[in-house]
Design a protein around this motif. Structure first.
Motif, PDB file in Angstrom:
ATOM      1  N   GLU A 450       7.304  16.692  -1.642  1.00 30.31           N
ATOM      2  CA  GLU A 450       7.503  15.305  -2.088  1.00 30.31           C
ATOM      3  C   GLU A 450       6.889  14.332  -1.070  1.00 30.31           C
ATOM      4  N   ALA A 451       7.085  14.609   0.216  1.00 29.58           N
ATOM      5  CA  ALA A 451       6.523  13.736   1.259  1.00 29.58           C
ATOM      6  C   ALA A 451       5.000  13.745   1.177  1.00 29.58           C
ATOM      7  N   LEU A 452       4.426  14.915   0.998  1.00 25.85           N
ATOM      8  CA  LEU A 452       2.960  15.006   0.926  1.00 25.85           C
ATOM      9  C   LEU A 452       2.432  14.285  -0.311  1.00 25.85           C
ATOM     10  N   ALA A 453       3.171  14.418  -1.406  1.00 27.55           N
ATOM     11  CA  ALA A 453       2.724  13.788  -2.653  1.00 27.55           C
ATOM     12  C   ALA A 453       2.732  12.270  -2.539  1.00 27.55           C
ATOM     13  N   ARG A 454       3.633  11.716  -1.726  1.00 25.29           N
ATOM     14  CA  ARG A 454       3.774  10.253  -1.649  1.00 25.29           C
ATOM     15  C   ARG A 454       2.972   9.636  -0.509  1.00 25.29           C
ATOM     16  N   ALA A 455       2.669  10.398   0.523  1.00 31.72           N
ATOM     17  CA  ALA A 455       2.120   9.804   1.757  1.00 31.72           C
ATOM     18  C   ALA A 455       0.718   9.219   1.573  1.00 31.72           C
ATOM     19  N   GLY A 456      -0.138   9.903   0.801  1.00 29.03           N
ATOM     20  CA  GLY A 456      -1.533   9.475   0.680  1.00 29.03           C
ATOM     21  C   GLY A 456      -1.659   8.101   0.064  1.00 29.03           C
ATOM     22  N   GLU A 457      -0.910   7.889  -1.005  1.00 31.34           N
ATOM     23  CA  GLU A 457      -1.010   6.611  -1.704  1.00 31.34           C
ATOM     24  C   GLU A 457      -0.493   5.463  -0.839  1.00 31.34           C
ATOM     25  N   LEU A 458       0.581   5.723  -0.103  1.00 29.94           N
ATOM     26  CA  LEU A 458       1.142   4.704   0.784  1.00 29.94           C
ATOM     27  C   LEU A 458       0.109   4.339   1.858  1.00 29.94           C
ATOM     28  N   ALA A 459      -0.512   5.342   2.450  1.00 29.75           N
ATOM     29  CA  ALA A 459      -1.513   5.077   3.498  1.00 29.75           C
ATOM     30  C   ALA A 459      -2.667   4.250   2.936  1.00 29.75           C
ATOM     31  N   GLU A 460      -3.065   4.558   1.718  1.00 27.60           N
ATOM     32  CA  GLU A 460      -4.159   3.792   1.092  1.00 27.60           C
ATOM     33  C   GLU A 460      -3.758   2.331   0.879  1.00 27.60           C
ATOM     34  N   ARG A 461      -2.551   2.114   0.434  1.00 28.87           N
ATOM     35  CA  ARG A 461      -2.092   0.739   0.196  1.00 28.87           C
ATOM     36  C   ARG A 461      -2.076  -0.072   1.487  1.00 28.87           C
ATOM     37  N   ILE A 462      -1.709   0.561   2.586  1.00 27.61           N
ATOM     38  CA  ILE A 462      -1.683  -0.181   3.854  1.00 27.61           C
ATOM     39  C   ILE A 462      -3.093  -0.546   4.287  1.00 27.61           C
ATOM     40  N   ASN A 463      -4.010   0.397   4.123  1.00 27.28           N
ATOM     41  CA  ASN A 463      -5.389   0.132   4.519  1.00 27.28           C
ATOM     42  C   ASN A 463      -5.974  -1.011   3.727  1.00 27.28           C
ATOM     43  N   ALA A 464      -5.473  -1.179   2.479  1.00 23.34           N
ATOM     44  CA  ALA A 464      -6.008  -2.229   1.608  1.00 23.34           C
ATOM     45  C   ALA A 464      -5.572  -3.594   2.079  1.00 23.34           C
ATOM     46  N   ARG A 465      -4.550  -3.645   2.951  1.00 23.68           N
ATOM     47  CA  ARG A 465      -4.042  -4.939   3.374  1.00 23.68           C
ATOM     48  C   ARG A 465      -4.887  -5.554   4.460  1.00 23.68           C
TER      49      ARG A 465
END
Ligand SMILES: [Zn+2]
Length: 465
Positions: A450-465
């Protein structure tokens, strides 16, 4: 009970008996017992002693700990478990950059589901590495539902301890100057206190996971909110928690706004005491050390994150000598990276030796004491020691592995040789929550997936900021 008293008597019944291990009691009367036993009944330790004395107990379950070390569970006094999904990000940023460009954007972006995935992962790692109690300074997604959810996750994984609900309040001059994102300072002080109030009521003093106020940081949180947090904590008889002077510039930044250094200000306003748990306290002057000691305030020493950020070296011995309670903290996974208090024990000794170029500056025994008895004093719990009547928070370390050979000194081995991954069994309140190196309470493969499934998208969203 002593074996003499019991030679003729019927054995006392207990739930669990750990036999044959090298027992590090952290009890001054008998610090190390070769081939000893620990008896557990309910949530307490019913007896500790030498091999044959174990016969004075009859247990529902007996576990051989031969070739293993049995010791008190490790106690964490500062953590941010919701940061687990962000580890390895945010390289090479200075303190304020790290907060403004990485940590606060991560905290503003994380969803409730991502917070759950992150906290499950961090809490799982912690129990697998022998942590039995944690202080989780929770912020980011910190509404009532999410904060209470985090408390539920810690309890489900099997930990005891407390969540300090991180409060930012409105933007202060310092947070503005340092470009901390506006999105993280949306609530008024009253709104923050109201949410924390509801959280405390749902997890009051005495809960396995309590909730208490955790104003974010003496340097950039509104001081009226800090004072109100302490009042709130005291009205419920719970602790309060904040970051205090971790980086070198914080005392000066605070002084420019408020005319004195932060711990001095807290002291003058009557806010220090055994209910104050302060993270880092790296840069405290003599007057502040005296104030922290005189008031018996508590401090979380975070060696790994102090290396990583790098903040500097906490004046450990000055604080202990002054009378402060000192325990160890892993700090969040974004600056501590692993939930591993064994690593922090080792780094504690090395930090103070390197800082003084003196091999006598700290020793293994001291690190083990800070991580166990020290942490128990910080949390105000009867743990950190294997003695009759103490909470049955116990860790068993497998010392049959090659890196433990030879084990001339079991205390030094636990500090210099052991890793969190060597923990075979973790017992909290008499219940085995890790056995054979795996959680007995949660599906750990599912937690990691579950952590692996969620981590990538979160990291991408932060980079977009
Ligand atoms: Zn922290």
């Amino acid at each position: 009970m002593s074996p003499q008293d019991n030679q003729q008597a019927e054995p006392a019944r207990c739930d669990l008996l750990l036999t044959g291990g090298t027992v590090l009691t952290l009890d001054e009367d008998q610090p190390v017992i070769e081939s000893g036993f620990v008896a557990v009944d309910g949530d307490r330790i019913a007896g500790v002693g030498h091999g044959q004395e174990a016969r004075s107990f009859e247990a529902d379950r007996t576990i051989s700990c031969q070739g293993k070390v049995v010791m008190p569970g490790l106690i964490d006094c500062h953590n941010h478990l919701y940061q687990s999904l962000g580890r390895t990000l945010g390289e090479c940023l200075t303190g304020w950059e790290w907060l403004s460009q990485f940590m606060w954007p991560y905290s503003a972006a994380i969803s409730q589901q991502e917070t759950a995935a992150s906290v499950y992962l961090g809490a799982l790692e912690a129990v697998l590495a022998g942590t039995t109690t944690v202080l989780d300074h929770h912020y980011g997604r910190d509404d009532y539902d999410t904060t209470v959810m985090v408390a539920g996750i810690l309890e489900e994984v099997g930990l005891r301890g407390r969540i300090a609900r991180g409060m930012t309040g409105t933007r202060t001059a310092v947070s503005q100057q340092q470009k901390l994102p506006e999105t993280s300072f949306q609530r008024s002080a009253d709104e923050e206190l109201a949410i924390t109030e509801a959280c405390i009521r749902s997890r009051p003093k005495g809960s396995r996971i309590e909730i208490c106020p955790g104003p974010m940081n003496a340097a950039y949180t509104n001081v009226d909110l800090i004072a109100a947090s302490v009042e709130q904590a005291r009205s419920h008889g719970v602790a309060w928690h904040t970051h205090l002077s971790a980086p070198r510039d914080d005392p000066e930044v605070f002084k420019q706004q408020h005319g004195s250094r932060p711990a001095t200000w807290l002291h003058r306003n009557g806010l220090l005491g055994p209910d104050a748990i302060l993270a880092h306290a790296t840069w405290v002057d003599d007057e502040e050390i005296e104030a922290l000691g005189d008031t018996r305030s508590a401090v979380a020493h975070c060696p790994l994150s102090n290396f990583y950020m790098p903040y500097g070296v906490m004046p450990l011995h000055d604080l202990v000598d002054a009378g402060a309670a000192v325990g160890l903290g892993s700090d969040g996974s974004c600056c501590g990276h692993r939930q591993d208090l064994f690593e922090n024990m080792r780094l504690m000794v090395l930090m103070h030796r390197l800082n003084t170029l003196d091999p006598r500056a700290s020793r293994a025994e001291e690190a083990l004491r800070v991580a166990t008895r020290g942490g128990a004093a910080v949390h105000g719990i009867e743990a950190g020691v294997l003695a009759e009547g103490a909470l049955a928070d116990i860790v068993v370390v497998d010392t049959t592995r090659p890196h433990f050979a030879p084990m001339h000194d079991p205390v030094a081995a636990m500090v210099y040789t052991a890793r969190g991954t060597d923990v075979e069994m973790n017992i909290v309140g008499g219940e085995i929550i890790v056995e054979g190196g795996r959680s007995t309470r949660v599906d750990q493969d599912a937690v990691v997936s579950e952590a692996l499934a969620r981590a990538g998208e979160l990291a991408e969203r932060i980079n977009a900021r």
